[in-house]
Design an enzyme around this catalytic site. Structure first.
Site, PDB file in Angstrom:
ATOM      1  N   GLY A  19       0.789  -1.226   0.000  1.00 41.50           N
ATOM      2  CA  GLY A  19       0.000   0.000   0.000  1.00 41.50           C
ATOM      3  C   GLY A  19       0.817   1.270   0.000  1.00 41.50           C
ATOM      4  N   ASN A  31      13.446  -0.138 -18.887  1.00 46.69           N
ATOM      5  CA  ASN A  31      13.065  -0.361 -17.490  1.00 46.69           C
ATOM      6  C   ASN A  31      11.684   0.211 -17.190  1.00 46.69           C
ATOM      7  OD1 ASN A  31      15.505  -1.615 -17.032  1.00 46.69           O
ATOM      8  ND2 ASN A  31      16.439   0.117 -15.974  1.00 46.69           N
ATOM      9  N   ILE A  74      20.721   1.487  -8.360  1.00 42.12           N
ATOM     10  CA  ILE A  74      21.439   1.861  -9.571  1.00 42.12           C
ATOM     11  C   ILE A  74      22.844   1.259  -9.542  1.00 42.12           C
ATOM     12  CG2 ILE A  74      20.162   3.986 -10.028  1.00 42.12           C
ATOM     13  CD1 ILE A  74      22.079   5.540  -8.359  1.00 42.12           C
ATOM     14  N   HIS A  76      26.839   0.849  -9.132  1.00 44.10           N
ATOM     15  CA  HIS A  76      27.732   1.495  -8.174  1.00 44.10           C
ATOM     16  C   HIS A  76      28.600   2.551  -8.875  1.00 44.10           C
ATOM     17  CE1 HIS A  76      31.360  -0.680  -9.563  1.00 44.10           C
ATOM     18  NE2 HIS A  76      30.565  -1.717  -9.720  1.00 44.10           N
ATOM     19  N   GLY A 129      19.364 -11.061  -2.162  1.00 43.98           N
ATOM     20  CA  GLY A 129      18.380 -12.087  -2.478  1.00 43.98           C
ATOM     21  C   GLY A 129      18.020 -12.175  -3.946  1.00 43.98           C
ATOM     22  N   GLY A 130      18.538 -11.241  -4.757  1.00 42.41           N
ATOM     23  CA  GLY A 130      18.186 -11.257  -6.169  1.00 42.41           C
ATOM     24  C   GLY A 130      16.799 -10.678  -6.402  1.00 42.41           C
ATOM     25  N   LYS A 183      26.980  -6.113   3.413  1.00 38.12           N
ATOM     26  CA  LYS A 183      26.495  -6.688   2.153  1.00 38.12           C
ATOM     27  C   LYS A 183      27.665  -7.159   1.294  1.00 38.12           C
ATOM     28  CE  LYS A 183      24.138  -8.068  -1.266  1.00 38.12           C
ATOM     29  NZ  LYS A 183      23.850  -7.255  -2.428  1.00 38.12           N
ATOM     30  N   HIS A 186      28.751 -10.402   2.652  1.00 37.57           N
ATOM     31  CA  HIS A 186      27.761 -11.394   2.231  1.00 37.57           C
ATOM     32  C   HIS A 186      28.099 -11.907   0.839  1.00 37.57           C
ATOM     33  CE1 HIS A 186      24.257 -12.417  -0.233  1.00 37.57           C
ATOM     34  NE2 HIS A 186      23.693 -12.909   0.867  1.00 37.57           N
ATOM     35  N   GLU A 190      29.178 -15.515  -0.494  1.00 42.96           N
ATOM     36  CA  GLU A 190      28.355 -16.087  -1.571  1.00 42.96           C
ATOM     37  C   GLU A 190      29.223 -16.646  -2.697  1.00 42.96           C
ATOM     38  OE1 GLU A 190      26.216 -13.878  -5.238  1.00 42.96           O
ATOM     39  OE2 GLU A 190      25.499 -13.265  -3.248  1.00 42.96           O
ATOM     40  N   ARG A 296      36.452 -17.315 -10.818  1.00 40.91           N
ATOM     41  CA  ARG A 296      35.411 -16.625 -11.597  1.00 40.91           C
ATOM     42  C   ARG A 296      36.052 -15.744 -12.667  1.00 40.91           C
ATOM     43  NH1 ARG A 296      30.312 -15.237  -8.712  1.00 40.91           N
ATOM     44  NH2 ARG A 296      30.646 -13.056  -9.295  1.00 40.91           N
TER      45      ARG A 296
END
Length: 498
Positions: A19, A31, A74, A76, A129-130, A183, A186, A190, A296
Site C-alpha cells: 500500500g 526499465n 542503480i 555502483h 536475495g536477487g 552486504k 555477504h 556467496e 570466476r
C-alpha cells in the site's frame, strides 16, 4: 525509487503490495516499460507513478514538514553521485536517501559526509536475495546515523524477508558505511559458496557420471534433511531446480549454459573484488573467498581459455571419471566437504568483517548480522547460521578467531577426513577443486604449529635482514622478530673481486 532495473522494479512492486505509493525515475525506456507492464499485470498501476525528471519526482513527495524518502537501485559508482547532484536542489533537512545499490562502503561514507551537514540523511543499505526476493521480501543491511535508522526501521521491517520464526531479516547495524560493508562480505561469502558448490556439481556430473536429474535429487536430499547442517540452504535448493529445468523443447537449460562468469570482469558487480581486497588490506586470511574470485575471473575469458587449449595441442588437462570409490560413501564425503567449505567461507568473511568493525568502531552485533542472513538472501544456510549463532552467544568466543572455538573446531575436525578424500580424488582425476582444496589448506595451516614458513622466514632474514624469532621463545603476536643471523656477510665490489 531511483532506478527500476531488476531489483528496483521488483521492490517498487513490493512496496505497492504493502500500500505504499511509489514514485520513480529511470532514464531507461526499457526499465520504464517493464515496470509499467508488471504493475498493470499485478493491478498496482495506481500505486506506481513514473516521473520524467527529478524535479517532478521531488514535488510529488512534498507533504508539509514530512521528510521525502528516496531509494537508489542503480549501478555502483558515478550514477549515485549524479543522482544526488540532480536531487540536491530539491532536498531539505530531514530528507532521507537509502542507497540500496551494491556500493563501495567508502563511497557511502563520502556521501554521508557531503549530505549530513545539510541535515540530509544518507543510509548505505545492502539488499540481498536477487530480483525474486526483491519482489517478495529481501534481506536488508542498513547503516547510517542512529536518527536516520530509527526513522526508516519500521518501514524496512515491514518489507524485509521474514525468517521461519517470523522475525524480519533486517537490523540497525551501525554508523557509516557498515551496511554496505556487511552486504559486501555477504557477497564474498556467496562467491566462495557458489564455487565450492559448482565444484561439487562437476565432481558428481563428470567424476561420478551422474545425470542432471540424479544430481538434482542429491541436492534436494541435502537441502531437505532437517537433521543435518546443509538444511534449508538457498544455493543448494535452487541447484536442484537448475538441474531439473527444461526448456520448451524438453532440453535441459543447464546443458547449454556457457562456463563463464563475467560480473567481476565487466565491473557490473564490484562486491566480490572489494571483499578480496578488504581481506588483503586488513591482513585477514580469506583464501576460499579469494580463490573463488580468481576462479570466476579466469572463467570469464572463455576465448582465452580456448586459445590456451589449442596451444596445448590436445595435451591439456581433461577431467576424468573417478575410479575406485563406493558411490554412496563418496557422496557422503562430498556432502561433508561442501559443508566444511561453506562453514569456512562464513568464518573467513566474518573474520574480515570483525577486523573492519574494530578499525571503524562500528560496534556491530554479529548475532544481528546472522539474522540478516536467515532468509531472503543468497547465503541463507540455516544449519550454518544456527551453529554460528550458538558460538556468538557464548561467552568464550573471539570474533577474530572463530576457528579457535571448540564447537567450530569440532565440526571441522569431523569433516576434515571427508574433505581430504574428496580433494585427493579430484586432484587424481583432474577435476576442479580450487575452493574445496583451498578450504582444506586453510584448515590445515590455521591450526598447525609447524609451518614451512620457517624456511621462508630464514630466507627473508638471509637476503633482507628481516629478523626472526627463536623456537625457544613464546609464539607471540604478529610482530617483527628479535634475532638476525649473518648468514653470509655482505662484501663490496673490490672485496668480491679480490
Amino acid at each position: 525509487m531511483i532506478g527500476t532495473g531488476s531489483m528496483g522494479g521488483m521492490m517498487s512492486l513490493l512496496f505497492a503490495e504493502y500500500g505504499i505509493h511509489t514514485h520513480y525515475y529511470d532514464p531507461s525506456k526499457k526499465n520504464i516499460e517493464a515496470l509499467q507492464s508488471h504493475a498493470k499485470e499485478s493491478k498496482h498501476e495506481d500505486k506506481i507513478t513514473y516521473h520524467d525528471d527529478h524535479k517532478s519526482l521531488c514535488e510529488a513527495l512534498e507533504d508539509g514538514d514530512k521528510p521525502k524518502v528516496f531509494m537508489f537501485s542503480i549501478p555502483h559508482g558515478g550514477p549515485a553521485d549524479d543522482s544526488i547532484d540532480a536531487l540536491e536542489p530539491y532536498l531539505k533537512p530531514g530528507d532521507i536517501i537509502m542507497d540500496a545499490s551494491n556500493e563501495h562502503w567508502k563511497a557511502t561514507e563520502r556521501r554521508q559526509a557531503r549530505l549530513e551537514p545539510k541535515g540530509i540523511h544518507y543510509i548505505g543499505m545492502g539488499v540481498s536475495g536477487g530480483y525474486q526476493s526483491a519482489r517478495h521480501g529481501p534481506s536488508i543491511s542498513p547503516g547510517g546515523s542512529k536518527e536516520a535508522l530509527d526513522k526508516v526501521l519500521p518501514f524496512l521491517q515491514k518489507i524485509a524477508s521474514k525468517d521461519k520464526k517470523g522475525r524480519p531479516c533486517v537490523a540497525k547495524l551501525g554508523p557509516g558505511g557498515c551496511g554496505h560493508y556487511v552486504k559486501m562480505i555477504h557477497n564474498g561469502i556467496e562467491h566462495g559458496m557458489m564455487t565450492a558448490l559448482c565444484e561439487a556439481w562437476a565432481i558428481m556430473n563428470i567424476g561420478l557420471g551422474m545425470d542432471y536429474e540424479e544430481i538434482g535429487t542429491v541436492f534436494e536430499k541435502w537441502n531437505g534433511d532437517k537433521e543435518r547442517p546443509l538444511r534449508d540452504n538457498f544455493l543448494i535448493d535452487i541447484g536442484a531446480d537448475i538441474c531439473r529445468t527444461k526448456d520448451e523443447k524438453g532440453n535441459y537449460v543447464l546443458a547449454n549454459v556457457r562456463d563463464k562468469v563475467v560480473q567481476d570482469v565487466d565491473n557490473s558487480e564490484g562486491t566480490g573484488t572489494w571483499s578480496v581486497q578488504e581481506g588483503t588490506r586488513l591482513h585477514v586470511p580469506d583464501p576460499t573467498i579469494a580463490v573463488s574470485h580468481l576462479f570466476r575471473v579466469a572463467s570469464a575469458d572463455a576465448a582465452r581459455r580456448l586459445t590456451v587449449s589449442k596451444a596445448l595441442n590436445g595435451k591439456g588437462v581433461k577431467p576424468a571419471r573417478i575410479e575406485g570409490v563406493d558411490k554412496d560413501n563418496f557422496l557422503e564425503d562430498l556432502y561433508n566437504a561442501v559443508y566444511a567449505s561453506f562453514l569456512m567461507c562464513f568464518i573467513q568473511g566474518l573474520h574480515v568483517l570483525s577486523k573492519a568493525n574494530e578499525k571503524n568502531d562500528w560496534k556491530l552485533d554479529f548475532a544481528d548480522v546472522l539474522q540478516l542472513w536467515r532468509n531472503g538472501c543468497i547465503i541463507q544456510s540455516d544449519g550454518v547460521a544456527d551453529l554460528l549463532e550458538t558460538v556468538y552467544r557464548s561467552k568464550e568466543h573471539d570474533n577474530n578467531d572463530l576457528l579457535g572455538h571448540q564447537t567450530i573446531a569440532g565440526e571441522l575436525a569431523k569433516t576434515y577426513p571427508s574433505l581430504k578424500r574428496v580433494v585427493l580424488k579430484a586432484i587424481e582425476f583432474d577435476l576442479h577443486a580450487g575452493a574445496l582444496g583451498t578450504s582444506l589448506e586453510y584448515y590445515k595451516y590455521s591450526g598447525s604449529t609447524e609451518l614451512p614458513t620457517q624456511f621462508q622466514e630464514a630466507e627473508l632474514d638471509y637476503f633482507g635482514a628481516h629478523m626472526f624469532d627463536l623456537k625457544t621463545a613464546e609464539p607471540g603476536k604478529p610482530v617483527t622478530g628479535k634475532h638476525h643471523f649473518e648468514w653470509k656477510p655482505a662484501r663490496g665490489i673490490l672485496e668480491t673481486n679480490d
